[in-house]
Design an enzyme around this catalytic site. Structure first.
Site, PDB file in Angstrom:
ATOM      1  N   TYR A  12       0.814  -1.219   0.000  1.00  0.00           N
ATOM      2  CA  TYR A  12       0.000   0.000   0.000  1.00  0.00           C
ATOM      3  C   TYR A  12       0.854   1.278   0.000  1.00  0.00           C
ATOM      4  O   TYR A  12       0.906   2.006  -0.998  1.00  0.00           O
ATOM      5  CB  TYR A  12      -0.935  -0.073   1.205  1.00  0.00           C
ATOM      6  CG  TYR A  12      -1.789   1.142   1.420  1.00  0.00           C
ATOM      7  CD1 TYR A  12      -2.377   1.814   0.342  1.00  0.00           C
ATOM      8  CD2 TYR A  12      -2.025   1.616   2.712  1.00  0.00           C
ATOM      9  CE1 TYR A  12      -3.175   2.920   0.556  1.00  0.00           C
ATOM     10  CE2 TYR A  12      -2.832   2.713   2.929  1.00  0.00           C
ATOM     11  CZ  TYR A  12      -3.403   3.368   1.846  1.00  0.00           C
ATOM     12  OH  TYR A  12      -4.176   4.465   2.063  1.00  0.00           O
ATOM     13  N   ILE A  13       1.568   1.534   1.063  1.00  0.00           N
ATOM     14  CA  ILE A  13       2.337   2.789   1.109  1.00  0.00           C
ATOM     15  C   ILE A  13       3.529   2.694   0.156  1.00  0.00           C
ATOM     16  O   ILE A  13       3.910   3.666  -0.503  1.00  0.00           O
ATOM     17  CB  ILE A  13       2.812   3.108   2.544  1.00  0.00           C
ATOM     18  CG1 ILE A  13       1.643   3.022   3.522  1.00  0.00           C
ATOM     19  CG2 ILE A  13       3.419   4.513   2.615  1.00  0.00           C
ATOM     20  CD1 ILE A  13       2.038   3.098   4.984  1.00  0.00           C
ATOM     21  N   ASP A  32       9.412  -7.211  -3.179  1.00  0.00           N
ATOM     22  CA  ASP A  32       8.103  -7.508  -2.580  1.00  0.00           C
ATOM     23  C   ASP A  32       7.763  -8.949  -2.932  1.00  0.00           C
ATOM     24  O   ASP A  32       7.823  -9.342  -4.099  1.00  0.00           O
ATOM     25  CB  ASP A  32       7.063  -6.542  -3.172  1.00  0.00           C
ATOM     26  CG  ASP A  32       5.772  -6.527  -2.370  1.00  0.00           C
ATOM     27  OD1 ASP A  32       5.344  -5.441  -1.959  1.00  0.00           O
ATOM     28  OD2 ASP A  32       5.185  -7.617  -2.153  1.00  0.00           O
ATOM     29  N   ASN A  36       1.365  -9.902   0.883  1.00  0.00           N
ATOM     30  CA  ASN A  36       0.154  -9.131   1.202  1.00  0.00           C
ATOM     31  C   ASN A  36      -0.090  -8.055   0.144  1.00  0.00           C
ATOM     32  O   ASN A  36      -0.573  -6.957   0.455  1.00  0.00           O
ATOM     33  CB  ASN A  36       0.261  -8.512   2.601  1.00  0.00           C
ATOM     34  CG  ASN A  36      -1.096  -8.040   3.096  1.00  0.00           C
ATOM     35  OD1 ASN A  36      -2.137  -8.550   2.676  1.00  0.00           O
ATOM     36  ND2 ASN A  36      -1.099  -7.039   3.952  1.00  0.00           N
ATOM     37  N   SER A 126       5.997   3.510  13.415  1.00  0.00           N
ATOM     38  CA  SER A 126       4.568   3.742  13.622  1.00  0.00           C
ATOM     39  C   SER A 126       4.350   4.540  14.892  1.00  0.00           C
ATOM     40  O   SER A 126       5.132   4.439  15.851  1.00  0.00           O
ATOM     41  CB  SER A 126       3.888   2.380  13.753  1.00  0.00           C
ATOM     42  OG  SER A 126       2.598   2.543  14.264  1.00  0.00           O
ATOM     43  N   TYR A 151       2.667  -6.144  17.244  1.00  0.00           N
ATOM     44  CA  TYR A 151       3.028  -5.326  16.079  1.00  0.00           C
ATOM     45  C   TYR A 151       3.769  -4.069  16.552  1.00  0.00           C
ATOM     46  O   TYR A 151       4.847  -3.728  16.037  1.00  0.00           O
ATOM     47  CB  TYR A 151       1.771  -4.939  15.277  1.00  0.00           C
ATOM     48  CG  TYR A 151       1.991  -3.743  14.390  1.00  0.00           C
ATOM     49  CD1 TYR A 151       2.779  -3.850  13.241  1.00  0.00           C
ATOM     50  CD2 TYR A 151       1.461  -2.488  14.713  1.00  0.00           C
ATOM     51  CE1 TYR A 151       3.019  -2.744  12.435  1.00  0.00           C
ATOM     52  CE2 TYR A 151       1.699  -1.382  13.916  1.00  0.00           C
ATOM     53  CZ  TYR A 151       2.480  -1.518  12.787  1.00  0.00           C
ATOM     54  OH  TYR A 151       2.728  -0.422  12.000  1.00  0.00           O
ATOM     55  N   LYS A 155       7.905  -2.619  16.115  1.00  0.00           N
ATOM     56  CA  LYS A 155       8.355  -1.304  15.633  1.00  0.00           C
ATOM     57  C   LYS A 155       9.278  -0.652  16.672  1.00  0.00           C
ATOM     58  O   LYS A 155      10.291  -0.037  16.324  1.00  0.00           O
ATOM     59  CB  LYS A 155       7.152  -0.403  15.329  1.00  0.00           C
ATOM     60  CG  LYS A 155       6.341  -0.875  14.126  1.00  0.00           C
ATOM     61  CD  LYS A 155       7.181  -0.870  12.849  1.00  0.00           C
ATOM     62  CE  LYS A 155       6.468  -1.428  11.647  1.00  0.00           C
ATOM     63  NZ  LYS A 155       7.317  -1.593  10.464  1.00  0.00           N
ATOM     64  N   ARG A 297     -11.802  -3.005  20.979  1.00  0.00           N
ATOM     65  CA  ARG A 297     -10.997  -4.043  20.344  1.00  0.00           C
ATOM     66  C   ARG A 297      -9.664  -4.154  21.102  1.00  0.00           C
ATOM     67  O   ARG A 297      -9.068  -3.123  21.440  1.00  0.00           O
ATOM     68  CB  ARG A 297     -10.757  -3.621  18.888  1.00  0.00           C
ATOM     69  CG  ARG A 297      -9.952  -4.568  18.060  1.00  0.00           C
ATOM     70  CD  ARG A 297      -9.843  -4.086  16.621  1.00  0.00           C
ATOM     71  NE  ARG A 297      -8.862  -3.008  16.451  1.00  0.00           N
ATOM     72  CZ  ARG A 297      -8.454  -2.528  15.279  1.00  0.00           C
ATOM     73  NH1 ARG A 297      -8.974  -3.019  14.164  1.00  0.00           N
ATOM     74  NH2 ARG A 297      -7.569  -1.561  15.213  1.00  0.00           N
ATOM     75  N   ASP A 300      -6.050  -1.632  21.007  1.00  0.00           N
ATOM     76  CA  ASP A 300      -6.239  -0.243  20.574  1.00  0.00           C
ATOM     77  C   ASP A 300      -5.861   0.763  21.661  1.00  0.00           C
ATOM     78  O   ASP A 300      -6.145   0.535  22.837  1.00  0.00           O
ATOM     79  CB  ASP A 300      -7.721   0.009  20.224  1.00  0.00           C
ATOM     80  CG  ASP A 300      -8.055  -0.435  18.820  1.00  0.00           C
ATOM     81  OD1 ASP A 300      -7.133  -0.530  17.985  1.00  0.00           O
ATOM     82  OD2 ASP A 300      -9.245  -0.686  18.557  1.00  0.00           O
TER      83      ASP A 300
HETATM   84  N1  UDP Z   1     -11.998   0.551  13.935  1.00  0.00           N
HETATM   85  C1  UDP Z   1     -13.355   0.362  14.128  1.00  0.00           C
HETATM   86  N2  UDP Z   1     -13.977  -0.562  13.359  1.00  0.00           N
HETATM   87  C2  UDP Z   1     -13.335  -1.296  12.418  1.00  0.00           C
HETATM   88  C3  UDP Z   1     -11.948  -1.086  12.224  1.00  0.00           C
HETATM   89  C4  UDP Z   1     -11.303  -0.149  13.000  1.00  0.00           C
HETATM   90  O1  UDP Z   1     -13.966   0.993  14.979  1.00  0.00           O
HETATM   91  O2  UDP Z   1     -13.977  -2.140  11.773  1.00  0.00           O
HETATM   92  C5  UDP Z   1     -11.295   1.531  14.775  1.00  0.00           C
HETATM   93  C6  UDP Z   1     -10.194   0.906  15.611  1.00  0.00           C
HETATM   94  O3  UDP Z   1     -10.728   0.330  16.779  1.00  0.00           O
HETATM   95  C7  UDP Z   1      -9.305   2.116  15.874  1.00  0.00           C
HETATM   96  C8  UDP Z   1      -9.460   2.957  14.607  1.00  0.00           C
HETATM   97  O4  UDP Z   1     -10.648   2.469  13.952  1.00  0.00           O
HETATM   98  O5  UDP Z   1      -9.810   2.850  16.954  1.00  0.00           O
HETATM   99  C9  UDP Z   1      -8.286   2.814  13.651  1.00  0.00           C
HETATM  100  O6  UDP Z   1      -8.028   1.443  13.484  1.00  0.00           O
HETATM  101  P1  UDP Z   1      -7.114   0.882  12.327  1.00  0.00           P
HETATM  102  O7  UDP Z   1      -7.118  -0.612  12.439  1.00  0.00           O
HETATM  103  O8  UDP Z   1      -7.558   1.471  11.027  1.00  0.00           O
HETATM  104  O9  UDP Z   1      -5.677   1.488  12.621  1.00  0.00           O
HETATM  105  P2  UDP Z   1      -4.747   1.403  13.943  1.00  0.00           P
HETATM  106  O10 UDP Z   1      -4.946   2.720  14.654  1.00  0.00           O
HETATM  107  O11 UDP Z   1      -5.160   0.213  14.754  1.00  0.00           O
HETATM  108  O12 UDP Z   1      -3.363   1.270  13.386  1.00  0.00           O
END
Ligand code: UDP
Length: 342
Positions: A12-13, A32, A36, A126, A151, A155, A297, A300
């Site tokens: 992607y990036i 690559d 993925n 990150s 993850y 980093k 989740r 987070d």
């Molecule tokens: N998120 C959400 N629903 C989803 C996917 C992500 O609410 O189906 C939320 C997730 O909990 C986080 C934010 O979106 O608060 C960003 O998540 P993402 O996985 O995009 O990036 P991260 O910050 O984890 O690298």
């Protein structure tokens, strides 16, 4: 034309960075293994750079294969190391996969840099290195917090490995780029986010719901201490992010760096909640999304956004796009990307 090796350059990036580097006069080749990313992404890149893009299909955990790239390209001046596993939930479920890949491939790339005299490395780090910090916005000197997932820890460890290497090798120069939340796609819709593994990132989930590949989505957590209870993130357009890499390459090749291991935050500098991102998508694209409010989740952090003054002042980089540009270009890409899997 300076030759730059972009690992993960069909991802992607990485793909957006190959295009931006080429637009700014660099010769970008990539490594690559398509673990993925789609092989056809090479065609998407080629159509944007008006020549056949050169990719080595190599797993960088394979030292011999990695070394062959450096042997065949003695003129590489810098490496941008993107290749890594990137999903928070997957890393919680399968930490060994993350440590094995993200650390081994970094060690191999650095070993090759040393053996083949490549003195410039740009590392994809990150904002996850900051953990659940109270200090907002985060600056580059905000200390690492407890990593919220494997993850994030890969980093933190990757940065530390590079710092140690820079200390031991004063001629070697590294730039560590801490990404906030990359999203959106190239304005042409010829390249964009298209993982092979199940995507768990928010913006592509919005587009998958909009197009009907998912029936609905869940907002993970509405009881965080934020303005609407959902998490706050700093969404940065992938083309702005890609351009920061071109700036970082120029910064190193023009020897503008004051230390041999520099670190920069790459975000917009403004926090957007998950619910605000959903609303922006609905408004700009005129589509109602089917979503429900759910539990938090694992892995987070509540809120994170960048202080971007250092990248503005030292790299001369200013992001030009906002959340509306992100959700619009992401939706354009979702409607155009079917050729990748045809
Ligand atoms: N998120 C959400 N629903 C989803 C996917 C992500 O609410 O189906 C939320 C997730 O909990 C986080 C934010 O979106 O608060 C960003 O998540 P993402 O996985 O995009 O990036 P991260 O910050 O984890 O690298």
């Amino acid at each position: 034309m300076s030759k730059i090796l972009v690992t993960g350059g069909c991802g992607y990036i990485g793909s957006h960075t190959v295009v931006d580097l080429t637009d700014h006069g660099f010769n970008a080749i990539s490594a690559d293994d398509f673990s993925n990313s789609h092989q056809k992404m090479v065609d998407g890149i080629s159509s944007l750079i008006n020549k056949k893009h050169v990719n080595y299909e190599v797993n960088l955990c394979d030292m011999e294969a990695t070394e062959r790239i450096f042997k065949e390209n003695p003129d590489i001046e810098a490496v941008i190391h993107f290749a890594a596993h990137i999903y928070v939930p997957e890393s919680v479920e399968n930490p060994i996969k993350y440590y094995r890949n993200n650390l081994n491939n970094l060690l191999n790339v650095m070993e090759c840099c040393k053996r083949y005299g490549v003195d410039n490395l740009i590392f994809s780090s990150s904002c996850a290195v900051y953990g659940n910090t109270k200090e907002l916005p985060v600056t580059e000197s905000t200390p690492f917090g407890e990593a919220e997932c494997p993850y994030a820890r890969t980093k933190q460890m990757g940065e530390q490995i590079i710092r140690d290497f820079c200390l031991a090798n004063p001629k070697f120069n590294a730039v560590l780029l801490r990404y906030f939340n990359p999203a959106g796609s190239h304005e042409s819709s010829k390249i964009g986010e298209a993982p092979i593994l199940e995507n768990t990132h928010l913006v592509p989930i919005l587009t998958e719901v909009a197009i009907g590949h998912r029936k609905s989505m869940t907002v993970f957590g509405t009881d965080y201490p934020t303005r609407d209870g959902s998490c706050v993130r700093d969404f940065i357009h992938v083309m702005d992010l890609a351009h920061a890499h071109t700036k970082a390459v120029e910064y190193l090749l023009q020897k503008k760096n004051e230390t041999n291991c520099d670190v920069f935050n790459l975000g917009i500098g403004d926090g957007v909640t998950v619910l605000e991102a959903i609303n922006a998508f609905e408004k700009i694209n005129g589509i109602k999304l089917n979503y429900s409010l759910g539990e938090r989740r694992a892995g987070d952090v509540a809120a994170i956004y960048a202080d971007t003054s250092k990248s503005k002042n030292k790299l001369g980089w200013t992001p030009k796009r906002n959340i509306e540009d992100i959700v619009k270009s992401a939706w354009d890409w979702e409607r155009n990307k079917s050729w990748l899997t045809e």
